[in-house]
Design a protein around this motif. Structure first.
Motif, PDB file in Angstrom:
ATOM      1  N   SER A 163       0.876  -7.371 -11.142  1.00  0.00           N
ATOM      2  CA  SER A 163       1.238  -6.937  -9.592  1.00  0.00           C
ATOM      3  C   SER A 163       1.164  -8.182  -8.801  1.00  0.00           C
ATOM      4  O   SER A 163       1.488  -7.857  -7.649  1.00  0.00           O
ATOM      5  N   SER A 164       0.945  -9.445  -9.450  1.00  0.00           N
ATOM      6  CA  SER A 164       0.891 -10.709  -8.373  1.00  0.00           C
ATOM      7  C   SER A 164       2.011 -11.533  -8.913  1.00  0.00           C
ATOM      8  O   SER A 164       1.732 -12.091  -9.929  1.00  0.00           O
ATOM      9  N   VAL A 292     -10.588   3.793 -13.850  1.00  0.00           N
ATOM     10  CA  VAL A 292      -9.482   4.296 -12.872  1.00  0.00           C
ATOM     11  C   VAL A 292      -9.310   2.892 -12.231  1.00  0.00           C
ATOM     12  O   VAL A 292      -9.829   2.501 -11.369  1.00  0.00           O
ATOM     13  N   ASN A 293      -7.632   2.604 -12.260  1.00  0.00           N
ATOM     14  CA  ASN A 293      -6.945   1.610 -11.669  1.00  0.00           C
ATOM     15  C   ASN A 293      -6.342   2.118 -10.283  1.00  0.00           C
ATOM     16  O   ASN A 293      -5.890   2.899 -10.218  1.00  0.00           O
ATOM     17  N   ASN A 294      -6.719   1.227  -9.223  1.00  0.00           N
ATOM     18  CA  ASN A 294      -5.928   1.640  -7.874  1.00  0.00           C
ATOM     19  C   ASN A 294      -4.518   1.289  -7.856  1.00  0.00           C
ATOM     20  O   ASN A 294      -4.039   1.673  -6.987  1.00  0.00           O
ATOM     21  N   TYR A 295      -4.195   0.488  -8.829  1.00  0.00           N
ATOM     22  CA  TYR A 295      -2.895   0.193  -9.019  1.00  0.00           C
ATOM     23  C   TYR A 295      -1.938   1.107  -9.860  1.00  0.00           C
ATOM     24  O   TYR A 295      -2.505   1.167 -11.078  1.00  0.00           O
ATOM     25  N   ASP A 296      -0.956   1.259  -9.330  1.00  0.00           N
ATOM     26  CA  ASP A 296       0.092   2.191  -9.824  1.00  0.00           C
ATOM     27  C   ASP A 296       0.965   1.207 -10.741  1.00  0.00           C
ATOM     28  O   ASP A 296       1.882   0.775 -10.081  1.00  0.00           O
ATOM     29  N   ARG A 297       0.877   1.098 -11.866  1.00  0.00           N
ATOM     30  CA  ARG A 297       1.636   0.460 -12.783  1.00  0.00           C
ATOM     31  C   ARG A 297       3.033   0.797 -12.852  1.00  0.00           C
ATOM     32  O   ARG A 297       4.125   0.133 -12.861  1.00  0.00           O
ATOM     33  N   ILE A 298       3.382   2.032 -12.756  1.00  0.00           N
ATOM     34  CA  ILE A 298       4.741   2.698 -12.744  1.00  0.00           C
ATOM     35  C   ILE A 298       5.549   2.366 -11.405  1.00  0.00           C
ATOM     36  O   ILE A 298       6.684   1.933 -11.429  1.00  0.00           O
ATOM     37  N   ARG A 299       4.992   2.649 -10.366  1.00  0.00           N
ATOM     38  CA  ARG A 299       5.541   2.609  -9.136  1.00  0.00           C
ATOM     39  C   ARG A 299       5.465   1.107  -8.632  1.00  0.00           C
ATOM     40  O   ARG A 299       5.837   0.672  -7.404  1.00  0.00           O
ATOM     41  N   GLU A 301       2.482   0.045  -7.058  1.00  0.00           N
ATOM     42  CA  GLU A 301       2.099   0.142  -5.626  1.00  0.00           C
ATOM     43  C   GLU A 301       0.526   0.107  -5.929  1.00  0.00           C
ATOM     44  O   GLU A 301       0.037   0.726  -6.616  1.00  0.00           O
ATOM     45  N   LEU A 302      -0.124  -0.465  -4.618  1.00  0.00           N
ATOM     46  CA  LEU A 302      -1.582  -0.156  -4.723  1.00  0.00           C
ATOM     47  C   LEU A 302      -2.062   0.754  -3.736  1.00  0.00           C
ATOM     48  O   LEU A 302      -1.560   1.020  -2.628  1.00  0.00           O
ATOM     49  N   HIS A 303      -2.876   1.612  -4.270  1.00  0.00           N
ATOM     50  CA  HIS A 303      -3.624   2.822  -3.316  1.00  0.00           C
ATOM     51  C   HIS A 303      -5.196   2.396  -3.697  1.00  0.00           C
ATOM     52  O   HIS A 303      -5.794   2.751  -4.353  1.00  0.00           O
ATOM     53  N   PRO A 304      -5.660   1.672  -2.629  1.00  0.00           N
ATOM     54  CA  PRO A 304      -7.196   1.089  -2.412  1.00  0.00           C
ATOM     55  C   PRO A 304      -8.124   2.438  -2.469  1.00  0.00           C
ATOM     56  O   PRO A 304      -9.197   2.012  -2.968  1.00  0.00           O
ATOM     57  N   LYS A 305      -7.610   3.574  -2.175  1.00  0.00           N
ATOM     58  CA  LYS A 305      -8.902   4.703  -2.348  1.00  0.00           C
ATOM     59  C   LYS A 305      -8.462   5.415  -3.470  1.00  0.00           C
ATOM     60  O   LYS A 305      -9.094   6.849  -3.279  1.00  0.00           O
ATOM     61  N   GLY A 326     -11.366  -0.258 -10.694  1.00  0.00           N
ATOM     62  CA  GLY A 326     -10.770  -1.884 -10.378  1.00  0.00           C
ATOM     63  C   GLY A 326      -9.309  -1.471  -9.849  1.00  0.00           C
ATOM     64  O   GLY A 326      -8.836  -0.445  -9.565  1.00  0.00           O
ATOM     65  N   GLY A 327      -8.904  -2.571  -9.442  1.00  0.00           N
ATOM     66  CA  GLY A 327      -7.453  -2.773  -9.143  1.00  0.00           C
ATOM     67  C   GLY A 327      -7.516  -2.936  -7.425  1.00  0.00           C
ATOM     68  O   GLY A 327      -7.995  -2.302  -6.817  1.00  0.00           O
ATOM     69  N   GLY A 328      -7.397  -4.272  -7.057  1.00  0.00           N
ATOM     70  CA  GLY A 328      -7.169  -4.566  -5.644  1.00  0.00           C
ATOM     71  C   GLY A 328      -8.612  -4.730  -4.961  1.00  0.00           C
ATOM     72  O   GLY A 328      -8.650  -4.674  -3.646  1.00  0.00           O
ATOM     73  N   ILE A 329      -9.542  -4.662  -5.722  1.00  0.00           N
ATOM     74  CA  ILE A 329     -11.051  -4.864  -5.038  1.00  0.00           C
ATOM     75  C   ILE A 329     -11.084  -6.544  -4.837  1.00  0.00           C
ATOM     76  O   ILE A 329     -11.140  -7.319  -5.510  1.00  0.00           O
TER      77      ILE A 329
END
Length: 408
Positions: A163-164, A292-299, A301-305, A326-329
């Protein structure tokens, strides 16, 4: 005139040939992009995250490209470990007969922190008659499991990420990083072993296992990779890892088979999910630990909530499923919000890798206890120390001795 007409016809034939070749090439590319791996959900059909292929190296890698590359790599790995006497083949070819130490689940639930009340602790003591009577009273009113929760902190050790773009942390050996994080108080570490996507390899996993075992018998080491083949379970087991991360978005319907094989050979699993359907699937196949990962690996996109919104899908405190977020924390406050809604622990990577903020993150988890998950929606604006006492401080409307005038 005949020569002129012949040349025109020849040019026309060349043009038609070129057009046909272009159409065939486009058709082949279209078929390649529309062929998802292992039932991967078709939320995207783009091979690159950027519309301009020339910008691919400066953008995050698409999960489809990573999966296809990984499948090709695993074909070569399987050839290297084709012998029946190979240690990797033997690691994945025999069922574990002894009781699994469950080091991953124990580390995340922090069962070793409670030396007298948790039966899993080596120094467990039988409760006194008074304690048994109180426990019975709580059980009669349905509150025996509503104790204060001890959250856990997991470090995702990596140099870069899908993602980065680019390398955000440079270090020589993941083993040294794992040892440092465990000494600071991390309950578990993820060691990434995919070189192209995360900058790690199997040798670093073995180094991390050796370094962590040297200083702790309770901290867990988990292999994180883009798992697409059963041989990777054998690699993790042979390296001495306590568990492995399985991505639901990558494995799709094959997730249950991987989960069963890992359980048979004595390897704990952490199933990474993003959508509600993926979480429900993981629960249905009895996944013991879900991230539960806030980051959508397919699209991409990061969804913080996202993790906060899906927290209600899990059982309450002390339930059979260990749940992580996790994901984007990137901040301590974000981490606290995820823990407050009921998660047993958080996974943080980029925010603490090579950052002086790592001790602050870990202390914010280790120095606190949390209300039971069933009370997470009550809106109680308070923080509690390890003994369950309300922590002073103006931030939570509980003034301390030096905060007399803060509300005037």
């Amino acid at each position: 005139m005949k020569s002129s007409m012949g040349s025109v016809s020849y040019c026309q034939m060349n043009s038609i040939t070129i057009i046909v070749c272009i159409l065939l090439l486009l058709q082949q590319q279209s078929r390649a992009l529309q062929c998802p791996s292992r039932g991967m959900p078709s939320r995207s059909t783009r091979l690159y995250s950027s519309s301009n292929a020339n910008n691919y190296n400066s953008q995050q890698h698409d999960i489809y490209a990573a999966v296809h590359r990984k499948e090709y790599e695993m074909k070569q790995v399987k050839q290297q470990h084709s012998s029946t006497t190979d240690p990797v083949r033997m690691a994945m070819g025999y069922a574990q007969e002894t009781v699994s130490p469950m080091r991953v689940a124990s580390a995340i639930r922090r069962v070793f922190d409670d030396k007298t009340k948790n039966p899993s602790h080596p120094n467990y003591k039988e409760p006194t008659p008074e304690e048994q009577k109180r426990t019975q009273q709580l059980e009669d009113i349905g509150m025996v499991d509503l104790g204060m929760r001890r959250p856990s902190f997991i470090v995702d050790i990596k140099r870069k990420s899908l993602s980065s773009p680019g390398v955000f942390c440079s270090f020589d050996d993941a083993g040294m990083v794992a040892e440092a994080m465990v000494r600071l108080g991390a309950d578990a570490v993820f060691v990434n072993t995919d070189y192209t996507s995360y900058g790690g390899d199997m040798s670093e996993l073995k180094s991390a296992v050796k370094a962590v075992r040297k200083i702790s018998n309770t901290a867990a080491v988990v292999m994180k990779d883009i798992v697409v083949d059963e041989i990777q379970l054998g690699l993790a087991k042979e390296a001495g890892a306590d568990g492995i991360v399985l991505m639901s978005s990558v494995l799709g319907p094959a997730l249950e088979n991987f989960l069963n094989l890992a359980t048979i050979i004595g390897l704990e699993t952490i199933v990474e999910c993003h959508t509600k359907a993926e979480v429900e699937q993981a629960i249905a196949i009895l996944a013991p630990t879900i991230l539960v990962n806030n980051y959508d690996r397919i699209r991409q996109e990061l969804h913080p909530k996202q993790a906060i919104q899906l927290a209600g899908l899990f059982p309450g405190s002390g339930g059979p499923i260990v749940c992580l977020a996790g994901g984007g924390i990137e901040t301590v406050d974000q981490m606290k919000r995820h823990l407050a809604v009921g998660y047993d622990g958080v996974v943080v990577g980029k925010a603490v890798m090579g950052s002086p903020a790592a001790p602050e993150f870990i202390r914010a988890v280790r120095d606190r206890t949390l209300l039971p998950a069933e009370m997470s929606q009550w809106g109680i604006d308070a923080e509690f120390d390890v003994e369950g006492n309300v922590m002073p401080g103006p931030k939570r409307n509980v003034p301390g001795p030096t905060d007399r005038d803060v509300y005037q």
